[in-house]
Design an enzyme around this catalytic site. Structure first.
Site, PDB file in Angstrom:
ATOM      1  N   HIS A   6      12.032  50.112   9.564  1.00  0.00           N
ATOM      2  CA  HIS A   6      10.958  51.075   9.770  1.00  0.00           C
ATOM      3  C   HIS A   6      10.967  52.075   8.617  1.00  0.00           C
ATOM      4  CE1 HIS A   6      14.589  52.880  11.494  1.00  0.00           C
ATOM      5  NE2 HIS A   6      14.055  54.061  11.207  1.00  0.00           N
ATOM      6  N   LYS A  29      16.871  48.468   6.895  1.00  0.00           N
ATOM      7  CA  LYS A  29      16.054  49.297   7.772  1.00  0.00           C
ATOM      8  C   LYS A  29      14.702  48.630   7.984  1.00  0.00           C
ATOM      9  CE  LYS A  29      14.476  54.128   8.058  1.00  0.00           C
ATOM     10  NZ  LYS A  29      14.382  55.398   7.301  1.00  0.00           N
TER      11      LYS A  29
END
Length: 219
Positions: free
Chosen positions: A104, A102
């Site tokens: 963010h 991921k």
């Protein structure tokens, strides 16, 4: 056969996770049985399955500090086992991974407990080619953890190929230098079928399959 092995096989049969007939596997082999852990698809089934996992790993006596579930099926399995262990008075950290990191929010590939400096137990459904488990081992080591063992639901106890007479579980155990524990195995399934009037007719196809593809060390 130990109690947790029998309970697991009966649970798999009830959940339709264990099926008999003719199934073409990813390897191309024609198998008389098929196991799909995705059919443990309710809170009750997962709770009972978690107890079988916990019993199997307790019986093996492996020492570990963190429970790790590889994406995707390993995540609910490791969670169910961790919840069962907490019910028994052992509240352990739990970690799992994303298939893609991921970029963010909190970011990264890992979710849950820190594995750095910890002995990590991998919980998954099966070891087929061993690719997913090897990826999990690499993730754990990159996070500073030490793989302590692997526990899976079912060991098919069959050779990887004609040139590699080891099973996938044997191959991973030898390469990683850690134990691979199965809640139940093909040998247990044969015993289970023999003692179940509804399944006794499947024993001969199971025996034939084992004779063709079974590893030499199968009990």
């Amino acid at each position: 056969m130990s109690d947790h092995r029998h309970r697991f096989l009966q649970l798999a049969l009830t959940a339709d996770a264990l099926r008999f007939g003719q199934f073409t596997l990813k390897s191309g082999r024609l198998s008389p049985y098929f196991f799909n852990a995705g059919r443990f698809d309710s809170g009750s089934l997962l709770s009972q399955l978690g107890a079988c996992y916990a019993d199997a790993i307790d019986a093996a006596g492996i020492k570990y500090d963190v429970v790790f579930g590889p994406a995707y099926k390993g995540i609910p399995l490791a969670t169910a086992m961790a919840c069962e262990l907490a019910q028994r008075g052992r509240d352990l950290p739990l970690s799992f991974n994303r298939k893609e990191a991921k970029d963010h929010g909190e970011g990264g590939q890992l979710i849950g407990a820190d594995m750095n400096g910890k002995r990590v137990l991998i919980v998954d459904d099966v070891i087929t080619a061993g690719t997913a488990i090897r990826e999990a081992l690499a993730i754990i080591r990159a996070a500073g953890g030490t793989p302590a063992g692997i526990v899976v639901a079912l060991d098919r106890q069959e050779i990887a190929s004609e040139t590699d007479r080891r099973s996938a579980a044997q191959s991973v155990a030898e390469e990683a230098g850690i134990p691979v524990i199965a809640v139940a195995s093909l040998a247990d399934l044969l015993d289970f079928a023999s003692g179940n009037p509804e399944l006794v007719g499947y024993r001969q196809p199971l025996e034939a399959y084992r004779a063709q593809y079974g590893v030499r060390s199968i009990r």
